[in-house]
Design an enzyme around this catalytic site. Sequence first.
Site, PDB file in Angstrom:
ATOM      1  N   ASP A 120      -0.382  -0.942  20.674  1.00 28.77           N
ATOM      2  CA  ASP A 120      -0.707  -2.368  20.591  1.00 28.77           C
ATOM      3  C   ASP A 120      -2.207  -2.593  20.746  1.00 28.77           C
ATOM      4  O   ASP A 120      -2.799  -3.411  20.048  1.00 28.77           O
ATOM      5  CB  ASP A 120       0.022  -3.150  21.687  1.00 28.77           C
ATOM      6  CG  ASP A 120       1.520  -3.225  21.415  1.00 28.77           C
ATOM      7  OD1 ASP A 120       1.951  -2.721  20.352  1.00 28.77           O
ATOM      8  OD2 ASP A 120       2.236  -3.780  22.260  1.00 28.77           O
ATOM      9  N   LEU A 127      29.085 -18.188  -0.667  1.00 35.63           N
ATOM     10  CA  LEU A 127      30.059 -17.105  -0.797  1.00 35.63           C
ATOM     11  C   LEU A 127      31.450 -17.648  -0.527  1.00 35.63           C
ATOM     12  O   LEU A 127      31.632 -18.532   0.310  1.00 35.63           O
ATOM     13  CB  LEU A 127      29.761 -16.008   0.228  1.00 35.63           C
ATOM     14  CG  LEU A 127      28.540 -15.124  -0.005  1.00 35.63           C
ATOM     15  CD1 LEU A 127      28.202 -14.359   1.256  1.00 35.63           C
ATOM     16  CD2 LEU A 127      28.804 -14.164  -1.159  1.00 35.63           C
ATOM     17  N   LYS A 147      27.305  -9.760   7.414  1.00 37.14           N
ATOM     18  CA  LYS A 147      26.955 -11.151   7.102  1.00 37.14           C
ATOM     19  C   LYS A 147      26.201 -11.695   8.307  1.00 37.14           C
ATOM     20  O   LYS A 147      26.747 -11.784   9.412  1.00 37.14           O
ATOM     21  CB  LYS A 147      28.212 -11.986   6.829  1.00 37.14           C
ATOM     22  CG  LYS A 147      27.869 -13.401   6.418  1.00 37.14           C
ATOM     23  CD  LYS A 147      29.067 -14.130   5.831  1.00 37.14           C
ATOM     24  CE  LYS A 147      28.644 -15.381   5.073  1.00 37.14           C
ATOM     25  NZ  LYS A 147      28.035 -16.413   5.910  1.00 37.14           N
ATOM     26  N   ARG A 158      17.586 -23.149   1.746  1.00 40.24           N
ATOM     27  CA  ARG A 158      18.577 -23.254   0.688  1.00 40.24           C
ATOM     28  C   ARG A 158      18.840 -24.715   0.303  1.00 40.24           C
ATOM     29  O   ARG A 158      19.069 -25.029  -0.864  1.00 40.24           O
ATOM     30  CB  ARG A 158      19.870 -22.597   1.183  1.00 40.24           C
ATOM     31  CG  ARG A 158      20.970 -22.624   0.182  1.00 40.24           C
ATOM     32  CD  ARG A 158      22.120 -21.746   0.644  1.00 40.24           C
ATOM     33  NE  ARG A 158      23.326 -22.050  -0.079  1.00 40.24           N
ATOM     34  CZ  ARG A 158      24.544 -21.896   0.401  1.00 40.24           C
ATOM     35  NH1 ARG A 158      24.705 -21.432   1.617  1.00 40.24           N
ATOM     36  NH2 ARG A 158      25.591 -22.176  -0.324  1.00 40.24           N
ATOM     37  N   CYS A 192      17.559 -33.460  41.162  1.00 41.52           N
ATOM     38  CA  CYS A 192      17.490 -33.769  42.584  1.00 41.52           C
ATOM     39  C   CYS A 192      16.033 -33.516  42.970  1.00 41.52           C
ATOM     40  O   CYS A 192      15.496 -32.443  42.708  1.00 41.52           O
ATOM     41  CB  CYS A 192      18.414 -32.849  43.364  1.00 41.52           C
ATOM     42  SG  CYS A 192      18.028 -32.807  45.115  1.00 41.52           S
TER      43      CYS A 192
HETATM   44  S1  IVH Z   1      24.610 -12.509  -0.421  1.00 39.70           S
HETATM   45  C1  IVH Z   1      25.777 -15.428  -4.066  1.00 39.70           C
HETATM   46  N1  IVH Z   1      24.534 -11.263   1.852  1.00 39.70           N
HETATM   47  O1  IVH Z   1      25.716 -16.516   3.544  1.00 39.70           O
HETATM   48  C2  IVH Z   1      25.492 -15.472  -2.631  1.00 39.70           C
HETATM   49  N2  IVH Z   1      24.541 -13.641   1.869  1.00 39.70           N
HETATM   50  O2  IVH Z   1      27.721 -18.416   1.903  1.00 39.70           O
HETATM   51  C3  IVH Z   1      24.768 -14.244  -2.269  1.00 39.70           C
HETATM   52  N3  IVH Z   1      24.440 -14.612   4.112  1.00 39.70           N
HETATM   53  O3  IVH Z   1      23.642 -18.877   2.599  1.00 39.70           O
HETATM   54  C4  IVH Z   1      24.583 -14.182  -0.846  1.00 39.70           C
HETATM   55  N4  IVH Z   1      24.380 -12.699   5.210  1.00 39.70           N
HETATM   56  O4  IVH Z   1      22.316 -16.764   3.046  1.00 39.70           O
HETATM   57  C5  IVH Z   1      24.565 -12.460   1.234  1.00 39.70           C
HETATM   58  N5  IVH Z   1      24.441 -10.020   3.776  1.00 39.70           N
HETATM   59  C6  IVH Z   1      24.469 -11.193   3.169  1.00 39.70           C
HETATM   60  C7  IVH Z   1      24.450 -12.410   3.899  1.00 39.70           C
HETATM   61  C8  IVH Z   1      24.482 -13.616   3.204  1.00 39.70           C
HETATM   62  C9  IVH Z   1      24.383 -14.027   5.333  1.00 39.70           C
HETATM   63  C10 IVH Z   1      24.439 -16.073   3.864  1.00 39.70           C
HETATM   64  C11 IVH Z   1      23.627 -16.487   2.670  1.00 39.70           C
HETATM   65  C12 IVH Z   1      24.287 -17.722   2.166  1.00 39.70           C
HETATM   66  C13 IVH Z   1      25.634 -17.682   2.769  1.00 39.70           C
HETATM   67  C14 IVH Z   1      26.638 -17.621   1.649  1.00 39.70           C
END
Ligand code: IVH
Length: 568
Positions: free
Chosen positions: A36, A86, A117, A138, A426
């Site tokens: 660092d 998704l 996810k 988004r 308090c």
């Molecule tokens: S792929 C066509 N991979 O989940 C959609 N999404 O409902 C492609 N998310 O807002 C998304 N982890 O930001 C993908 N490993 C992952 C993810 C991911 C979280 C979020 C994404 C999106 C939501 C989809």
Amino acid sequence: MTKKSSEPIQRVTQLRSELEEHSHNYYVLDKPTISDEAYDKLFNELLALEEANPKLRDPHSPTQKVGGAAIDKFSKYRHATPMLGLQNVYNDEEMGEFCRRWEEAVGKDYSIWAEPKFDGMAIELVYEKGRLKVAATRGDGEVGEDVTSNVRTIRSVPLILRGEVPDIVEVRGEIILMKEDFKRINAEKLTEGEPPFANPRNAAAGSIRQLDPSIAAKRNLTIFCHGVGRLSDEVADSHSGLMNRIKTWGLKTNPLARRIEGQEAIKKYFTKIEKERDDLEYEIDGIVLKLDLFAHQRELGNVARSPRWAMAYKFKAQEGNTRLNDVIFQVGRTGAITPVAVLEPVNVGGVEVSRASLHNEDQILALDLKVGDYVVVKRAGDVIPEVQAVLTEKRTGKEKSIVFPTKCPSCNDKIVREEGEAAHRCLNIACPAKLSEAIKHFAAKRAMNIEGLGDKWVEQLLEKKLIKHFSDLYELKESDILKLERQGERSAEKLITAIDRSRDVTLARFIFALGIRLVGERTAELLALHFGTLDRLLKASKEDLFNVEEVGETVATSIVSFLNDTKN
Ligand code: IVH
């Protein structure tokens, strides 16, 4: 390190590329290649050169990652291609159904890209000629908000991509906050008397939507990239190939991602990731499965707002329904009164939950919570369980309103809620509950680190009137400790040694240990850095305090009133 260049422009270029390299190794690859101190030295050299040579300044320089000026509001940003959602599946049957449709469309021979996810905030990074131009949320999928000023402060988001890249690169990913940082931020919020964030996702989203980028810069956010929007050139014919490419551009991807084949492999991957979930440094809520070949993805296409070639296989919700039996009110170190839900014990994701945080009165009002209500409790990793919602349809009419106390449950003194504050407090300085919490805080690991001085001991020492203030700890003798219940000579000796050892601490830890309202670990560090000795801090006036980085009117007032209080 390469030889030092003498010309400022050459040296600046060299420093930038060295700093970018080290930063990439540290934040993207998790493999530090420099200490660092050494990094700071190079960084400060670059900063000085840029200050002395304004012509050499560049918004993409590593020095520009610390957060620029605050803005009034975010402007809208239209995504070149929509950011889709998704479709979720919740069990093997639904997952199998998805795979069956894939098989119908492309045959048996397909690979799948699998990854966790992430429970964070979706973001799009737009690079033009390798330079970060825009970062946008988004939003509704078509139009999001331009949050570039905040996102550019994230260490794992490169301002310049590495190597040969297409002219236009739109990368998509998730901005997340590590569980550890989430705890730290909430602890700071509590010491500052502010309501904590409910979960890491809210904390990440809240940080990205701050108008002042210096706040996001301090939050230690990170990113996992999981796909792309528009690319001006084709760089791969599969998702796995694409992920490999974007990794070489310096973008951070998740190390648990795999290419797999077949439903059995999906089940195995799901089980493996679910098992690892609690040990991960960040929150996830399922896995994402995508057809790997782009040709296969095109074959399937999209339906409405989500692709047919991808699914989210979600973990079982860490939620449970139970009855709220009571609400108790706890007094914290600063006197803040926190309502805590006492629940009929319920198993949530393998853990028995019988208490949940209710944060403050506003939260109770927002939930319209009553004693006797059936409620949804949610547990997220190792975050404190939370009351999520009330099942109003289960009401019988016998539920009782929650009355916020007007007197302190510990000392019976009156409670006040100050203008603009979420917490009731308090104000009695001699309140036993406050005292006990103050001593526990003083002894804590991150403060004086008095090993072995647990809550039970503090309570007994206070009860037996062996201490009245944390300074009394240093007068304790072994014979005093032996007066406590179930304490042998060995543990008495050990505790005295631990107390003795704590005399030798850094000034920053000592200031933090004092438990001055609004002075968390960070402010304590800045104060120690500024004043250098305790004496100088004790003599400081409000004006002197204003000169300390990040100390404003309210913090200065709090410090001065603490220092002027003879009891302290
Ligand atoms: S792929 C066509 N991979 O989940 C959609 N999404 O409902 C492609 N998310 O807002 C998304 N982890 O930001 C993908 N490993 C992952 C993810 C991911 C979280 C979020 C994404 C999106 C939501 C989809």
